[in-house]
Design an enzyme around this catalytic site. Sequence first.
Site, PDB file in Angstrom:
ATOM      1  N   ASP A  10       0.854  -1.210  -0.035  1.00  0.00           N
ATOM      2  CA  ASP A  10      -0.011  -0.080   0.206  1.00  0.00           C
ATOM      3  C   ASP A  10       1.063   1.129  -0.229  1.00  0.00           C
ATOM      4  O   ASP A  10       2.109   1.269   0.343  1.00  0.00           O
ATOM      5  CB  ASP A  10      -0.855  -0.054   1.336  1.00  0.00           C
ATOM      6  CG  ASP A  10      -1.956   1.242   1.203  1.00  0.00           C
ATOM      7  OD1 ASP A  10      -2.524   1.399   0.148  1.00  0.00           O
ATOM      8  OD2 ASP A  10      -1.952   1.871   2.253  1.00  0.00           O
ATOM      9  N   SER A  11       0.306   2.357  -0.343  1.00  0.00           N
ATOM     10  CA  SER A  11       1.012   3.634  -0.211  1.00  0.00           C
ATOM     11  C   SER A  11       1.369   4.086   1.172  1.00  0.00           C
ATOM     12  O   SER A  11       2.094   4.924   1.456  1.00  0.00           O
ATOM     13  CB  SER A  11       0.223   4.507  -0.861  1.00  0.00           C
ATOM     14  OG  SER A  11      -0.932   5.044  -0.323  1.00  0.00           O
ATOM     15  N   CYS A  73      -4.109  -0.860  -2.342  1.00  0.00           N
ATOM     16  CA  CYS A  73      -4.302   0.465  -2.566  1.00  0.00           C
ATOM     17  C   CYS A  73      -4.950   0.775  -3.745  1.00  0.00           C
ATOM     18  O   CYS A  73      -4.736   0.329  -4.914  1.00  0.00           O
ATOM     19  CB  CYS A  73      -2.768   1.070  -2.965  1.00  0.00           C
ATOM     20  SG  CYS A  73      -2.636   2.798  -3.338  1.00  0.00           S
ATOM     21  N   CYS A 186     -10.718   3.683  -0.589  1.00  0.00           N
ATOM     22  CA  CYS A 186      -9.270   3.631  -0.399  1.00  0.00           C
ATOM     23  C   CYS A 186      -9.220   2.788   0.957  1.00  0.00           C
ATOM     24  O   CYS A 186      -9.934   3.142   1.793  1.00  0.00           O
ATOM     25  CB  CYS A 186      -8.846   5.179   0.000  1.00  0.00           C
ATOM     26  SG  CYS A 186      -7.297   5.645   0.541  1.00  0.00           S
ATOM     27  N   THR A 187      -8.127   2.194   0.962  1.00  0.00           N
ATOM     28  CA  THR A 187      -7.822   1.403   2.254  1.00  0.00           C
ATOM     29  C   THR A 187      -7.556   2.071   3.712  1.00  0.00           C
ATOM     30  O   THR A 187      -7.679   1.678   4.298  1.00  0.00           O
ATOM     31  CB  THR A 187      -6.920   0.183   2.185  1.00  0.00           C
ATOM     32  OG1 THR A 187      -5.592   0.819   1.419  1.00  0.00           O
ATOM     33  CG2 THR A 187      -7.318  -0.696   1.035  1.00  0.00           C
ATOM     34  N   HIS A 188      -7.263   3.251   3.439  1.00  0.00           N
ATOM     35  CA  HIS A 188      -6.975   4.342   4.428  1.00  0.00           C
ATOM     36  C   HIS A 188      -8.566   4.569   5.210  1.00  0.00           C
ATOM     37  O   HIS A 188      -8.631   4.830   6.385  1.00  0.00           O
ATOM     38  CB  HIS A 188      -6.382   5.612   3.941  1.00  0.00           C
ATOM     39  CG  HIS A 188      -5.003   5.525   3.895  1.00  0.00           C
ATOM     40  ND1 HIS A 188      -4.669   4.907   2.654  1.00  0.00           N
ATOM     41  CD2 HIS A 188      -3.783   6.144   4.668  1.00  0.00           C
ATOM     42  CE1 HIS A 188      -3.084   4.938   2.809  1.00  0.00           C
ATOM     43  NE2 HIS A 188      -2.767   5.566   3.837  1.00  0.00           N
TER      44      HIS A 188
END
Length: 292
Positions: A10-11, A73, A186-188
């Site tokens: 991921d980022s 991501c 978004c995985t955040h």
Amino acid sequence: MSDAPIGIFDSGVGGLTVARAVLDQLPHESVLYVGDTARTPYGPRPIAQVREYSLEILDSLVASGVKALVIACNSASAAMLADARERYEGDGVPVVEVIRPAVRRAAAATRNGRIGVIGTRATISSRAYEDAFAAAPQLQLHTRACPDFVELVEDGETSGPAVLASAHAYLDPLRDAGVDTLVLGCTHYPLLAGAISYVMGEGVTLVSSAEETALDVYRTLVAHDLLRSADGARGDDGARSAPRHRFLATGDPAAFTRLARRFLGPEVDDVHDAVEVTGEIPRITAPLRGTR
């Protein structure tokens, strides 16, 4: 090869929501996670740059010996999924992404056919979700970029007035449009679920791709005969080996560890500094194979 780790990228810290789901659903598997925290967020960056950064990290994971890749991501999935599959699957390393699993769950969850999708600028501008929903033209899609959300999470700010103000600014139009299902593209974003749910209201279902992605990982490992046995592999001494997890960050490991412990728990005993940062382009200096 079945005892090799699953590589998750991921980022930043958001992909740990996917890592947590993989650990929960596949408890016998080992995980090797890399968060590109030195260059997060990816969302505002040009697609070509997102592709370059993503392939750089994925190349490192493949070189370390992972048996499968999870692009955790949305921005990276939207920018370079086809490239990644062409690059790695021919060499026997399957690639799993996060967009279609979320679409599948949202399509099953909606009651009125109006679905909202929030994501980074890169994800929304790519129209990756419109393409993924194209097979269900009866659904009405409302998309919105939420560029501040990733930075809030990476700064450790997941509640409070600033988060709520941003949530209202981004989400009020989607609530007013009557969506009954909201894809956290978004995985955040699951780390902001409290504020998002508050703004959208109790009648709106929030869809995170994490659990569905973990199911896709399971299906992929089975299809490629890569599933690790429940009792692990035998070492030279004949003992069965337990799963081994390692989490790496390309930026400040201490900051990454603080955030990771909030939702990974004891699996994150240590976060190793994966790279030496030189300007915008990090150089991998630590081998990615290893234990936590």
